[in-house]
Design an enzyme around this catalytic site. Structure first.
Site, mmCIF file in Angstrom:
data_model
loop_
_atom_site.group_PDB
_atom_site.id
_atom_site.type_symbol
_atom_site.label_atom_id
_atom_site.label_comp_id
_atom_site.label_asym_id
_atom_site.label_seq_id
_atom_site.Cartn_x
_atom_site.Cartn_y
_atom_site.Cartn_z
ATOM 1 N N LYS A 178 39.809 48.392 24.961
ATOM 2 C CA LYS A 178 39.165 49.500 25.686
ATOM 3 C C LYS A 178 40.050 50.751 25.619
ATOM 4 O O LYS A 178 39.581 51.860 25.400
ATOM 5 C CB LYS A 178 38.896 49.079 27.137
ATOM 6 C CG LYS A 178 37.783 48.038 27.235
ATOM 7 C CD LYS A 178 37.695 47.351 28.592
ATOM 8 C CE LYS A 178 36.684 46.185 28.513
ATOM 9 N NZ LYS A 178 36.621 45.370 29.733
ATOM 10 N N GLN A 235 39.592 44.605 35.367
ATOM 11 C CA GLN A 235 39.327 43.563 34.377
ATOM 12 C C GLN A 235 39.181 42.208 35.072
ATOM 13 O O GLN A 235 40.041 41.804 35.851
ATOM 14 C CB GLN A 235 40.476 43.534 33.341
ATOM 15 C CG GLN A 235 40.262 42.579 32.197
ATOM 16 C CD GLN A 235 39.064 42.953 31.299
ATOM 17 O OE1 GLN A 235 38.851 44.122 31.000
ATOM 18 N NE2 GLN A 235 38.281 41.965 30.915
ATOM 19 N N ASP A 253 31.817 50.166 35.358
ATOM 20 C CA ASP A 253 31.338 48.820 35.003
ATOM 21 C C ASP A 253 29.997 48.523 35.687
ATOM 22 O O ASP A 253 29.336 47.542 35.341
ATOM 23 C CB ASP A 253 32.371 47.761 35.428
ATOM 24 C CG ASP A 253 33.141 47.195 34.246
ATOM 25 O OD1 ASP A 253 32.676 47.367 33.099
ATOM 26 O OD2 ASP A 253 34.201 46.586 34.470
#
Ligand code: NAP
Length: 311
Positions: free
Chosen positions: A72, A116, A139
């Site tokens: 990312k 994460q 997200d």
């Protein structure tokens, strides 16, 4: 016509073997999207507007998580975003982590950030996701964004389902009226994609079934489906005899299987027995090179949108 989607060669029309079998190239499409984002970043720079900044929180030293976060960050560099990585010890307390998230919530330079997953079991994942500022939740896992997505309102769509939608759109695969089976009901993939595909949006309008480990006679469902999206994490679980001729197959699974012929000692495989299922499918995503790269591209797309909201 090679590019006209499944509308004209719909499995339900019984065209049998005439489908143009097509491998959906997620790598190429994700590169196109990253190039589009790069251009937009350059335009912003020329106009004196802020450069998007994505931050990632990584707790502990889980190998695959580190790999995902690094990809990312690398993608950020590619499109000209700023990026930050906050790496915490696996023993960090939930309170301390929430405090760190508050600091990022209040940092005006950071437009969006991700935590994460998975987190260590000592930390309550929902408490963490709920503490992310919904305006920076690129997200799309905060209940406010998840709720808006469910209602069909404008929100950050979780990156993997968003990537799958993009694949259908860019290949002009219209799911209207199709029988679509999603296997796996996780909060990050299976459930949201099942919701999105059932909505009354372009390329969606599918008739969706959501299967999981308690589903009885899964093969009966798979054989009856025009579209199968598998997100379970079981290597090569979906076999050719479970799939009907001409089906559209999206493989989300990522599993490592031992492979002594590979330098790393393993190789990455999906949920689908690609070699055999691809002979029957009209469209199919490979692993790697299918859904995976799309996830990163859509995360960056969400970050650009988060940044634009602050203009
Ligand atoms: P997950 O949390 O690992 O859950 C797996 C789901 O599969 C559960 O809903 C489970 O049912 C269901 N399941 C397991 N075995 C099954 C079976 N035999 N038949 C039917 N359903 C079964 O799911 P996830 O986080 O979405 O991950 C799934 C896979 O996708 C993993 O390989 C992951 O690495 C991969 N992934 C890829 C991307 C990408 O960018 N390509 C992104 C995210 C995840 P129950 O709910 O009943 O337990």
């Amino acid at each position: 016509q090679a590019e006209d989607g499944i509308r004209d060669r719909s499995p339900s029309r019984g065209l049998g073997d005439v489908y143009k079998r097509q491998i959906i190239d997620g790598k190429k499409i994700s590169e196109d999207i990253l190039n589009e984002i790069h251009l937009k970043v350059q335009e912003r720079a020329n106009q004196g507007l802020k450069i998007p900044h994505l931050a990632a929180i990584l707790v502990g030293d889980d190998g695959p998580s580190e790999t995902y976060v690094n990809s990312k960050i690398k993608a950020c560099e590619k499109v000209g975003f700023s990026s930050s990585l906050f790496n915490y010890d696996k023993n960090i307390s939930e309170e301390k982590l929430i405090h760190e998230i508050e600091l990022i919530n209040n940092n005006d330079d950071i437009d969006g950030f991700i935590v994460q997953l998975p987190l260590p079991s000592s930390i309550n994942q929902n408490n963490i996701l709920n503490s992310v500022n919904p305006n920076k939740d690129v997200d799309g896992f905060h209940p406010i964004n998840y709720g808006k997505m469910t209602l069909g309102a404008n929100s950050f769509i979780p990156a993997t389902p968003y990537g799958i939608l993009q694949l259908f759109q860019r290949y002009k695969i219209d799911l209207e009226g199709k029988k679509c089976l999603v296997i796996g009901r996780s909060q990050i993939v299976g459930r949201p994609i099942s919701i999105l595909l059932s909505q009354s949006n372009e390329f969606c309008n599918a008739t969706v079934t959501l299967a999981h480990s308690r589903t009885i006679d899964l093969a009966r469902h798979t054989l009856n489906s025009d579209v199968i999206i598998s997100a379970i994490g079981k290597p090569e679980f979906l076999k050719a005899e479970m799939v009907k001729e001409g089906a559209i197959i999206v493989d989300v699974g990522i599993s490592r299987v031992k492979d002594s012929s590979s330098k790393k000692g393993y190789r990455i495989v999906g949920d689908v027995d690609f070699k055999n299922v691809s002979k029957k499918a009209s469209y199919i995503t490979p692993v790697p090179g299918g859904v995976g790269p799309m996830t990163i591209a859509m995360l960056l797309s969400n970050t650009l949108e988060a940044c634009k909201k602050n203009d």
